[in-house]
Motif scaffolding. Structure first.
Motif, PDB file in Angstrom:
ATOM      1  N   GLU A 185       0.863  -1.086  -0.013  1.00  0.00           N
ATOM      2  CA  GLU A 185      -0.052  -0.047   0.129  1.00  0.00           C
ATOM      3  C   GLU A 185       0.761   1.109  -0.048  1.00  0.00           C
ATOM      4  N   LYS A 199      -3.245  -6.187   4.749  1.00  0.00           N
ATOM      5  CA  LYS A 199      -4.135  -5.208   4.027  1.00  0.00           C
ATOM      6  C   LYS A 199      -5.019  -4.534   5.117  1.00  0.00           C
ATOM      7  N   ASP A 239      -4.630  -0.690   5.995  1.00  0.00           N
ATOM      8  CA  ASP A 239      -6.240   0.131   5.917  1.00  0.00           C
ATOM      9  C   ASP A 239      -6.399   1.065   7.280  1.00  0.00           C
TER      10      ASP A 239
END
Length: 421
Positions: A24, A402, A406
């Protein structure tokens, strides 16, 4: 948000956090003690059987541009352990003890933060026992302090384990978690107090923090991921053979071992129990007597652990105090149904009576009831095992990475929103 991750020794959860941040584009830097990459001399030396442990410290080449390391004290600890120079790794006092490694690492990271902030750093992600100096400096610089508590809060641990000294005094010598000094325990509390957010991997760990006496930041529960499901488990019929039950973990009463041995007592003609793990102490008479009655394997490599799991019918993890319990996810990924307690990550991962069983901690009766139920309905092994493996497929480690990325990204949004309003 650009995050600096600080972890001296690295483990499965910290590595998968880093993978998530990298994917990310949120990783600023990784600070660790030993970082070995393919092609380096240390990596090649790992081909020597006597130095094979070096390969365990090898990292993904994609991490290399982000990684900083200082290895003197950690190499010293590894060599000291190899040569059995125990006085050098004495708890909190030895020159190469794990406490010194964490302290040195913490101070090193703290001293880099001012420069790192100028280069775009937003927050620091640090772990229990290695965060205090980093957080103190981060607070002064206006950086986010992100804390990871991998096991339950120490006051809760002492409260629950103290009861075992009364209930099972013959096993008390294996409870080695009462050796921390008041200075170290106070440091844990200071780290918690400075955190802007606290990440834990189980609802049980979050619950233990209710015993913290002050105010705490938000506590966010994000369970770890499951290993990749790569092997198909075979379920041989339970005909003319014993039910093969497996335990893997440190051999101490914190893992609830006495209750497991009590649960299988009287079932030896129907149950074959295998214990894998190293003794917490060498001379606990009750533990030694129990091990003589069953199959004991002191240690296995990780690949051997997974293979051993596939050879058994049921995995039992009766821990009395566990931040998560990675062996639970490993067993489920191998198609092995798990019996575990309400003081592990079990309630976050297992649907009781569908893909595993959750029992009250400290109850040999509850363990025996489940084992007896399986003996009466052996088809449950395959039914629950397949369900467990299917669940493992839904939450690989990449999902954990993930979700963590986030969650950290949302911190950045909140911080910016506060500025705007």
């Amino acid at each position: 948000m650009k995050v600096l991750v600080s972890h001296p020794t690295l483990n499965a959860n910290s590595k998968n956090l880093i993978n998530g941040l990298l994917k990310e584009q949120q990783l600023f830097k990784l600070f660790t003690s030993i970082a070995i990459f393919p092609g380096q001399i240390l990596y090649k030396l790992g081909n020597n059987p006597k130095l094979k442990d070096l390969k365990r410290r090898s990292l993904d080449t994609a991490w290399q541009p982000y990684t900083r390391s200082k290895s003197f004290f950690e190499f010293g600890r590894l060599l000291t352990s190899k040569f059995k120079l125990d006085f050098l790794i004495t708890h909190e006092k030895g020159f190469f003890c794990i406490d010194r490694i964490y302290q040195k690492h913490d101070n090193w990271v703290a001293n880099t933060l001012a420069k790192a902030k100028k280069q775009g750093l937003s927050g620091v992600y640090a772990y229990e026992d290695g965060a205090l100096s980093t957080f103190i400096e981060a607070k002064q610089l206006g950086l986010y302090c992100i804390y990871d508590l991998p096991i339950g809060y120490w006051k809760s641990s002492r409260s629950l384990m103290q009861k075992e000294f009364i209930i099972n005094p013959d096993w008390s010598s294996t409870l080695t978690g009462f050796n921390d000094s008041s200075k170290k325990l106070n440091k844990k509390d200071q780290e918690l107090a400075l955190a802007d957010i606290i990440f834990v991997a189980s609802s049980f760990t979050k619950k233990t923090l209710e015993e913290y006496s002050g105010d705490l930041a938000e506590i966010k529960v994000i369970p770890y991921g499951f290993p990749e499901v790569t092997a198909e488990k075979k379920y041989p019929p339970l005909v003319n053979r014993k039910l093969k039950v497996l335990f893997i973990g440190g051999l101490s009463q914190r893992k609830g071992l006495s209750y497991l041995f009590e649960a299988v007592e009287g079932l030896q003609d129907k149950v074959e129990l295998t214990i894998v793990g190293q003794k917490a102490v060498p001379n606990c008479a009750s533990l030694n007597r129990a091990l003589e009655k069953h199959k004991w394997i002191p240690s296995l490599s990780h690949d051997q652990v997974l293979a051993c799991m596939r050879e058994h019918d049921v995995f039992v993890f009766p821990s009395l105090f566990e931040g998560f319990g990675l062996v639970i996810t490993e067993a489920m990924s191998q198609g092995i149904p798990v019996i575990t307690t309400d003081r592990t990550a079990g309630p976050d991962l297992i649907k009781d009576g569908e893909d595993g069983w959750i029992v009250p901690a400290g109850s040999s009766k509850a363990l025996k009831e489940v084992i007896t139920k399986i003996l009466e309905k052996p088809e449950l092994v395959e039914k629950f095992g397949l369900a467990a493996q299917n669940k493992a497929k839904t939450r690989p480690w990449s999902v954990y990475g993930k979700e963590m990325a986030d969650a950290l990204s949302s911190l950045s949004f909140i911080k910016n929103w506060d500025k705007w309003i």
